[in-house]
Design an enzyme around this catalytic site. Structure first.
Site, PDB file in Angstrom:
ATOM      1  N   HIS A  14      36.818 -16.865  22.575  1.00  0.00           N
ATOM      2  CA  HIS A  14      35.978 -17.789  21.809  1.00  0.00           C
ATOM      3  C   HIS A  14      35.803 -17.295  20.369  1.00  0.00           C
ATOM      4  CE1 HIS A  14      32.584 -15.006  21.776  1.00  0.00           C
ATOM      5  NE2 HIS A  14      32.855 -14.774  23.060  1.00  0.00           N
ATOM      6  N   GLU A  89      32.375 -14.378  30.993  1.00  0.00           N
ATOM      7  CA  GLU A  89      32.389 -13.009  30.485  1.00  0.00           C
ATOM      8  C   GLU A  89      31.817 -12.070  31.540  1.00  0.00           C
ATOM      9  OE1 GLU A  89      33.806 -10.823  29.078  1.00  0.00           O
ATOM     10  OE2 GLU A  89      33.150 -10.643  26.997  1.00  0.00           O
TER      11      GLU A  89
END
Length: 193
Positions: A14, A89
């Site tokens: 990201h 994550e």
């Protein structure tokens, strides 16, 4: 070494978030993309426009920063973006939301170009690298076609370690960064910029 053969992959982290800039641990918490993070997603979009993605699945972590990045890149085909929680994550437990500067690492910091990996491996109450590796193996083994994966810094490293059949310490040698695309095909790894 992995005994599995995985489809061709484009792995993206990201774009920059407000907490990246502040030096705050994100883990499973939300932090919005900065203007620079949105521009990094647009850079990734330009990189991928030069690639034939016919037959590729687009899969994103459901976490807002990754999904926002995926939508910036694939705005015209956003309906085709599938999310998968296996791409989230690494969970950093009690360290989520904490400033890196106030955390203590024991022993080798395991420095990379994105900072110390030890923050993620030693996070109190966190997921840890063995569990993350198992999650990444499960995800990659489930793929039926080539894919573009929009994920996070540590998860990106672990996905690439698994796909390349590297030992855990291979995370140290792999490049990181935002606004780039990591391409894995037939056991080879390259960074597209």
């Amino acid at each position: 070494m992995s005994s599995y053969s995985f489809p061709e992959l484009y792995v993206l982290r990201h774009g920059e978030t407000e907490w990246n800039v502040a030096g705050r641990m994100q883990g499973r918490l939300h932090s919005p993309l900065t203007a620079k993070g949105i521009e990094q997603a647009h850079t990734q979009k330009r990189i991928l426009e030069a690639v034939d993605l016919a037959g590729f699945e687009i899969i994103s972590s459901p976490q807002t920063r990754a999904l926002h990045t995926a939508i910036e890149i694939f705005a015209l085909s956003a309906a085709q973006i599938r999310t998968d929680p296996l791409l989230c994550e690494v969970d950093v437990g009690d360290w989520q939301g904490r400033m890196r500067a106030e955390l203590t690492i024991e022993g080798d910091a395991k420095m990379t170009d994105d900072g110390p990996l030890a923050f993620y491996e030693q996070a109190k109450g966190g997921e840890g690298f063995d569990a993350l590796r198992g999650r990444c193996e499960m995800f990659l083994q489930s793929l039926k076609s080539p894919a573009v994966l929009v994920t996070h810094g540590i998860t990106s490293r672990m996905l690439r370690v698994v796909a390349l059949g590297l030992p855990m310490d291979g995370m140290l040698d792999l490049p990181g960064g935002q606004g780039v695309v990591f391409h894995i095909s037939n056991g080879a790894h390259e960074v597209l910029q």
